[in-house]
Design a protein around this motif. Structure first.
Motif, PDB file in Angstrom:
ATOM      1  N   ARG A 164      63.250  58.698   0.180  1.00  9.41           N
ATOM      2  CA  ARG A 164      63.303  57.414  -0.543  1.00  9.41           C
ATOM      3  C   ARG A 164      63.242  57.641  -2.049  1.00  9.41           C
ATOM      4  NH1 ARG A 164      62.011  51.993  -0.996  1.00  9.41           N
ATOM      5  NH2 ARG A 164      60.391  51.424  -2.460  1.00  9.41           N
ATOM      6  N   LYS A 165      62.298  58.442  -2.487  1.00  5.52           N
ATOM      7  CA  LYS A 165      62.139  58.688  -3.914  1.00  5.52           C
ATOM      8  C   LYS A 165      63.353  59.415  -4.484  1.00  5.52           C
ATOM      9  CE  LYS A 165      57.122  58.668  -3.532  1.00  5.52           C
ATOM     10  NZ  LYS A 165      55.876  59.482  -3.460  1.00  5.52           N
ATOM     11  N   HIS A 166      63.860  60.388  -3.743  1.00  3.27           N
ATOM     12  CA  HIS A 166      65.050  61.124  -4.183  1.00  3.27           C
ATOM     13  C   HIS A 166      66.231  60.178  -4.391  1.00  3.27           C
ATOM     14  CE1 HIS A 166      67.781  64.701  -4.222  1.00  3.27           C
ATOM     15  NE2 HIS A 166      68.642  63.781  -3.823  1.00  3.27           N
ATOM     16  N   ARG A 167      66.496  59.362  -3.408  1.00  6.94           N
ATOM     17  CA  ARG A 167      67.682  58.498  -3.470  1.00  6.94           C
ATOM     18  C   ARG A 167      67.522  57.358  -4.467  1.00  6.94           C
ATOM     19  NH1 ARG A 167      69.112  58.887   3.071  1.00  6.94           N
ATOM     20  NH2 ARG A 167      69.673  61.101   2.939  1.00  6.94           N
ATOM     21  N   LEU A 168      66.293  56.897  -4.678  1.00  7.19           N
ATOM     22  CA  LEU A 168      66.071  55.886  -5.715  1.00  7.19           C
ATOM     23  C   LEU A 168      66.316  56.479  -7.099  1.00  7.19           C
ATOM     24  CD1 LEU A 168      62.906  54.003  -4.391  1.00  7.19           C
ATOM     25  CD2 LEU A 168      65.187  53.021  -4.754  1.00  7.19           C
ATOM     26  N   TRP A 169      65.871  57.697  -7.320  1.00 11.00           N
ATOM     27  CA  TRP A 169      66.136  58.349  -8.604  1.00 11.00           C
ATOM     28  C   TRP A 169      67.635  58.544  -8.816  1.00 11.00           C
ATOM     29  CZ3 TRP A 169      63.592  58.392 -12.799  1.00 11.00           C
ATOM     30  CH2 TRP A 169      62.196  58.447 -12.815  1.00 11.00           C
ATOM     31  N   GLU A 170      68.341  58.923  -7.755  1.00  8.23           N
ATOM     32  CA  GLU A 170      69.787  59.079  -7.888  1.00  8.23           C
ATOM     33  C   GLU A 170      70.429  57.766  -8.308  1.00  8.23           C
ATOM     34  OE1 GLU A 170      71.126  62.747  -5.032  1.00  8.23           O
ATOM     35  OE2 GLU A 170      71.181  60.747  -4.169  1.00  8.23           O
ATOM     36  N   ALA A 171      70.012  56.683  -7.672  1.00  5.08           N
ATOM     37  CA  ALA A 171      70.583  55.369  -7.994  1.00  5.08           C
ATOM     38  C   ALA A 171      70.271  54.971  -9.430  1.00  5.08           C
ATOM     39  CB  ALA A 171      70.047  54.318  -7.027  1.00  5.08           C
ATOM     40  N   LEU A 172      69.054  55.247  -9.888  1.00  5.26           N
ATOM     41  CA  LEU A 172      68.655  54.880 -11.253  1.00  5.26           C
ATOM     42  C   LEU A 172      69.405  55.720 -12.287  1.00  5.26           C
ATOM     43  CD1 LEU A 172      66.737  53.156 -13.005  1.00  5.26           C
ATOM     44  CD2 LEU A 172      65.131  55.069 -12.940  1.00  5.26           C
ATOM     45  N   LEU A 173      69.467  57.022 -12.085  1.00  9.88           N
ATOM     46  CA  LEU A 173      70.156  57.898 -13.038  1.00  9.88           C
ATOM     47  C   LEU A 173      71.643  57.575 -13.120  1.00  9.88           C
ATOM     48  CD1 LEU A 173      68.431  61.283 -12.135  1.00  9.88           C
ATOM     49  CD2 LEU A 173      68.025  59.891 -14.178  1.00  9.88           C
ATOM     50  N   PHE A 174      72.222  57.246 -11.979  1.00 10.70           N
ATOM     51  CA  PHE A 174      73.638  56.890 -11.954  1.00 10.70           C
ATOM     52  C   PHE A 174      73.882  55.586 -12.711  1.00 10.70           C
ATOM     53  CE2 PHE A 174      77.548  55.263  -9.925  1.00 10.70           C
ATOM     54  CZ  PHE A 174      78.363  56.377 -10.052  1.00 10.70           C
ATOM     55  N   LYS A 175      72.989  54.624 -12.522  1.00  4.18           N
ATOM     56  CA  LYS A 175      73.130  53.318 -13.172  1.00  4.18           C
ATOM     57  C   LYS A 175      72.913  53.404 -14.679  1.00  4.18           C
ATOM     58  CE  LYS A 175      70.947  48.717 -13.344  1.00  4.18           C
ATOM     59  NZ  LYS A 175      72.169  47.893 -13.167  1.00  4.18           N
ATOM     60  N   ASN A 180      66.371  46.529  -5.139  1.00  2.00           N
ATOM     61  CA  ASN A 180      66.092  47.049  -3.793  1.00  2.00           C
ATOM     62  C   ASN A 180      67.372  47.477  -3.066  1.00  2.00           C
ATOM     63  OD1 ASN A 180      63.209  46.546  -3.946  1.00  2.00           O
ATOM     64  ND2 ASN A 180      63.698  44.380  -3.710  1.00  2.00           N
ATOM     65  N   PRO A 181      68.082  48.453  -3.619  1.00  2.00           N
ATOM     66  CA  PRO A 181      69.347  48.891  -3.017  1.00  2.00           C
ATOM     67  C   PRO A 181      69.127  49.528  -1.652  1.00  2.00           C
ATOM     68  CG  PRO A 181      68.625  50.472  -4.656  1.00  2.00           C
ATOM     69  CD  PRO A 181      67.701  49.299  -4.777  1.00  2.00           C
ATOM     70  N   LYS A 182      70.117  49.402  -0.789  1.00  3.21           N
ATOM     71  CA  LYS A 182      70.048  49.999   0.550  1.00  3.21           C
ATOM     72  C   LYS A 182      70.776  51.342   0.622  1.00  3.21           C
ATOM     73  CE  LYS A 182      69.517  45.611   3.034  1.00  3.21           C
ATOM     74  NZ  LYS A 182      68.120  45.909   3.449  1.00  3.21           N
ATOM     75  N   PHE A 183      71.576  51.646  -0.422  1.00  3.12           N
ATOM     76  CA  PHE A 183      72.328  52.900  -0.424  1.00  3.12           C
ATOM     77  C   PHE A 183      72.266  53.530  -1.814  1.00  3.12           C
ATOM     78  CE2 PHE A 183      74.286  50.206   2.796  1.00  3.12           C
ATOM     79  CZ  PHE A 183      74.338  51.049   3.890  1.00  3.12           C
ATOM     80  N   ASP A 184      72.318  54.861  -1.856  1.00  2.74           N
ATOM     81  CA  ASP A 184      72.396  55.555  -3.136  1.00  2.74           C
ATOM     82  C   ASP A 184      73.867  55.765  -3.506  1.00  2.74           C
ATOM     83  OD1 ASP A 184      73.429  57.772  -1.805  1.00  2.74           O
ATOM     84  OD2 ASP A 184      71.629  59.002  -1.995  1.00  2.74           O
ATOM     85  N   PRO A 185      74.161  56.340  -4.666  1.00  3.02           N
ATOM     86  CA  PRO A 185      75.567  56.486  -5.091  1.00  3.02           C
ATOM     87  C   PRO A 185      76.420  57.391  -4.208  1.00  3.02           C
ATOM     88  CG  PRO A 185      74.108  56.615  -6.982  1.00  3.02           C
ATOM     89  CD  PRO A 185      73.237  56.659  -5.772  1.00  3.02           C
ATOM     90  N   HIS A 186      75.774  58.203  -3.358  1.00  5.96           N
ATOM     91  CA  HIS A 186      76.530  59.016  -2.405  1.00  5.96           C
ATOM     92  C   HIS A 186      76.853  58.233  -1.134  1.00  5.96           C
ATOM     93  CE1 HIS A 186      74.205  62.022  -4.775  1.00  5.96           C
ATOM     94  NE2 HIS A 186      75.304  62.733  -4.679  1.00  5.96           N
ATOM     95  N   GLY A 187      76.251  57.037  -0.998  1.00  8.87           N
ATOM     96  CA  GLY A 187      76.417  56.256   0.217  1.00  8.87           C
ATOM     97  C   GLY A 187      75.344  56.531   1.256  1.00  8.87           C
TER      98      GLY A 187
END
Length: 219
Positions: A75-86, A120-127
């Motif tokens: 969860r933490k990994h994918r949230l960071w990915e989403a934030l850094l991408f955004k 509260n995204p359900k997916f990260d930038p990789h899907g």
């Protein structure tokens, strides 16, 4: 828990979800870049802590406690990915690399704040699906690999299952991004290759690519 323990349970979780890898200590060792002996030793230690079930020569299985830990790290990994991408529009390879470091330094409080900020995204930038705060994945994965698609149909890219820089560079240069639409124009089954059309370009992909690009059929 230590970074090594978190990475170990996360590797078991991820390998368990992959079609190409099992969770025997040797495969986990390869995933983490450690020796087979070190992986077996770690497995025995984590079995004592009730994080995994260990049997000699068998695949490693996470306990409920171990699964909860793994999903919390994921969860933490994918949230960071989403934030850094955004925020920074960083490449998919770079956000993965940075998230590998940040996931271990992130409190549950900060993870929840990041999730709220992102809606509260359900997916990260990789899907990849992002577990919620309770360690639950609430989405249903109906995607298939590009190698299993049918000729003449359009599909929406749903997951890019890799952490390889060259793979992501290729995808970025050719518009192969999460959410984009591709037309499967030809399947070369004997050669295990797939021809697709995207953004008015025709691309021929081999199985190394089509087996890690996942799609959903367009309605």
């Amino acid at each position: 828990m230590s970074v090594a323990v978190e990475n170990f349970v996360k590797a078991i979780y991820k390998n368990g979800k992959s079609n190409n890898n099992d969770t025997k200590p040797g495969n986990i060792a390869k995933e983490l870049g450690i020796s087979n002996a070190a992986a077996t030793d770690m497995a025995k230690k984590l079995a004592v802590k009730d994080l995994i079930n260990y049997e000699k020569y068998q695949e490693l299985k996470l306990t409920d406690k171990g699964t909860k830990m793994a999903l919390n790290v994921v969860r933490k990994h994918r949230l960071w990915e989403a934030l850094l991408f955004k925020l920074f529009d960083m490449s998919l390879h770079d956000i993965h690399r940075e998230a590998e470091l940040l996931e271990h330094q992130t409190s549950d409080l900060l993870a929840n704040k990041i999730s709220e900020y992102l809606g509260n995204p359900k997916f990260d930038p990789h899907g990849d699906p992002i577990p919620n705060a309770n360690g639950e994945i609430t989405t249903t994965d109906t995607s298939i690999s590009l190698s299993n698609t049918k000729e003449g149909k359009q599909y929406i890219i749903s997951r890019l299952m890799s952490d390889d820089k060259e793979f992501f560079d290729f995808c970025s240069q050719n518009g192969l991004k999460y959410g984009n639409t591709v037309l499967v124009s030809k399947q070369f089954s004997s050669n295990k290759m797939t021809q697709i059309s995207i953004n008015n370009n025709t691309i021929l992909l081999n199985e190394d690519f089509t087996s890690i690009i996942y799609v959903n059929e367009q309605d």
